[in-house]
Design a protein around this motif. Structure first.
Motif, short mmCIF file in Angstrom:
data_model
loop_
_atom_site.label_atom_id
_atom_site.label_comp_id
_atom_site.label_asym_id
_atom_site.label_seq_id
_atom_site.Cartn_x
_atom_site.Cartn_y
_atom_site.Cartn_z
N THR A 1 0.83 -1.21 0.00
CA THR A 1 0.00 0.00 0.00
C THR A 1 0.86 1.26 0.00
O THR A 1 0.59 2.22 -0.73
CB THR A 1 -0.94 0.02 1.23
OG1 THR A 1 -1.83 -1.09 1.15
CG2 THR A 1 -1.75 1.31 1.28
N PHE B 1 0.75 3.88 -2.97
CA PHE B 1 0.41 5.27 -2.64
C PHE B 1 1.47 6.21 -3.20
O PHE B 1 1.14 7.23 -3.83
CB PHE B 1 0.31 5.43 -1.12
CG PHE B 1 0.17 6.85 -0.66
CD1 PHE B 1 -1.07 7.46 -0.64
CD2 PHE B 1 1.28 7.57 -0.25
CE1 PHE B 1 -1.21 8.78 -0.23
CE2 PHE B 1 1.16 8.88 0.16
CZ PHE B 1 -0.09 9.49 0.18
N GLU C 1 -6.70 0.60 -0.83
CA GLU C 1 -6.28 1.34 0.37
C GLU C 1 -5.48 2.59 -0.01
O GLU C 1 -5.62 3.65 0.60
CB GLU C 1 -5.43 0.44 1.27
CG GLU C 1 -4.89 1.11 2.52
CD GLU C 1 -5.97 1.64 3.44
OE1 GLU C 1 -5.65 2.51 4.28
OE2 GLU C 1 -7.14 1.20 3.33
N ARG D 1 -7.86 5.19 -1.07
CA ARG D 1 -8.54 5.77 0.09
C ARG D 1 -7.67 6.84 0.74
O ARG D 1 -8.16 7.91 1.12
CB ARG D 1 -8.87 4.67 1.10
CG ARG D 1 -9.70 5.17 2.29
CD ARG D 1 -9.75 4.14 3.40
NE ARG D 1 -8.44 3.92 4.00
CZ ARG D 1 -7.87 4.76 4.87
NH1 ARG D 1 -8.50 5.87 5.23
NH2 ARG D 1 -6.67 4.50 5.37
N ARG D 2 -6.38 6.57 0.86
CA ARG D 2 -5.47 7.54 1.46
C ARG D 2 -5.35 8.78 0.59
O ARG D 2 -5.28 9.90 1.10
CB ARG D 2 -4.10 6.90 1.67
CG ARG D 2 -4.07 5.84 2.76
CD ARG D 2 -2.68 5.27 2.93
NE ARG D 2 -1.71 6.31 3.25
CZ ARG D 2 -0.40 6.13 3.24
NH1 ARG D 2 0.10 4.95 2.89
NH2 ARG D 2 0.42 7.12 3.55
N GLU E 1 -8.28 11.01 1.11
CA GLU E 1 -8.15 11.81 2.33
C GLU E 1 -7.36 13.08 2.06
O GLU E 1 -7.56 14.10 2.73
CB GLU E 1 -7.45 11.00 3.42
CG GLU E 1 -8.30 9.88 4.00
CD GLU E 1 -7.55 9.09 5.06
OE1 GLU E 1 -6.31 9.29 5.18
OE2 GLU E 1 -8.17 8.28 5.76
N ARG E 2 -6.47 13.04 1.07
CA ARG E 2 -5.65 14.21 0.73
C ARG E 2 -6.29 15.06 -0.36
O ARG E 2 -5.65 15.97 -0.89
CB ARG E 2 -4.26 13.76 0.28
CG ARG E 2 -3.46 13.08 1.37
CD ARG E 2 -2.01 13.01 1.02
NE ARG E 2 -1.23 12.41 2.10
CZ ARG E 2 0.09 12.53 2.20
NH1 ARG E 2 0.75 13.21 1.30
NH2 ARG E 2 0.74 11.97 3.21
N ARG F 1 0.65 16.74 3.42
CA ARG F 1 -0.68 16.77 2.82
C ARG F 1 -1.02 18.15 2.27
O ARG F 1 -1.52 18.29 1.16
CB ARG F 1 -1.72 16.35 3.87
CG ARG F 1 -3.15 16.37 3.37
CD ARG F 1 -4.13 15.97 4.45
NE ARG F 1 -3.83 14.66 5.00
CZ ARG F 1 -4.64 13.98 5.78
NH1 ARG F 1 -5.81 14.49 6.13
NH2 ARG F 1 -4.31 12.80 6.24
#
Length: 239
Positions: free
Chosen positions: A41, A45, A81, A84-85, A88-89, A170
């Motif tokens: 992941t 990412f 996953e 999904r991360r 969030e950003r 972020r």
């Protein structure tokens, strides 16, 4: 390949002394497969983040889990996953029955980001004025001379953990994406260089009020400049 484990993990072995699972000291078990998926992941990412920030995956690009799994060589669970991360950003948007796409931001998103930057980076400069080290001042001096990014150095120099969290990777990732989507945000010029010099000197003399003031004025001017360009584009589009 051996797996590097943080201290919070211990190994559970079966009767044949083979590692059967990794157990958190708080009692939550995780299989070796889960651990490898976690490592996958992180890799997925980083790959997708890099492709989005470089423009290789531009705004609106559909992100198909199976296609990404095949091209990257990672499990679909790791792809899911990672997406999904990224969501969030604010770099990826997922919708029911429509899948995931690289987020399409709007001019309003850009203007809102400037308001947030003005407040939080102004505070960071205020705190940094009395906490910044000579080494960090040298880094800022070098960044100004080389025309590279200096704002993140000031944020770190604030020594405020919560502020650093708010304005961490972020925050600057989203700023980079917005700049990729909206060339209007590339406003570096004589005014910006002069303002950077003022920020540097305010920090160097250790004046919290002046440091915050010049930082806020700098970002406010950028916001107004970008806002005028958006307004001009809108007028042109209506003609």
């Amino acid at each position: 390949m051996p797996i590097d484990l943080p201290r919070v993990f211990v190994l559970r072995r079966d009767r044949g002394c083979r590692i059967s699972s990794i157990v958190l000291r708080y009692g939550v078990a995780m299989t070796l497969s889960d651990a490898r998926d976690g490592q996958d992941t992180i890799g997925v990412f980083d790959i997708l983040r890099s492709k989005i920030l470089s423009g290789e995956l531009p705004a609106g690009t559909r992100l198909n889990e199976k296609a990404l799994s095949d091209s990257i060589g990672a499990s679909r669970g790791s792809i899911r996953e990672a997406l999904r991360r990224l969501e969030e950003r604010e770099m990826v948007t997922s919708r029911p029955n429509a899948g995931a796409r690289v987020t399409v931001h709007t001019p309003e998103d850009v203007i809102e980001s400037y308001f947030i930057r003005e407040a939080l980076e102004g505070l960071a400069a205020r705190l940094a004025a009395t906490r910044i080290t000579p080494q960090e001042l040298e880094q800022i001096r070098r960044a100004i001379d080389e025309r590279t990014e200096m704002h993140s150095i000031i944020v770190q120099a604030s020594r405020n953990k919560r502020l650093i969290s708010q304005l961490g990777e972020r925050h600057f990732d989203l700023l980079r994406k917005l700049r990729m989507d909206f060339p209007h945000m590339h406003t570096a010029g004589p005014d910006s260089f002069f303002e950077h010099e003022m920020i540097y000197h305010a920090l160097k003399i250790g004046d919290p009020v002046l440091s915050e003031t010049v930082m806020r004025q700098h970002i406010s001017r950028l916001r107004m400049s970008v806002s005028r360009k958006f307004a001009a584009d809108e007028r042109t589009a209506r003609e």
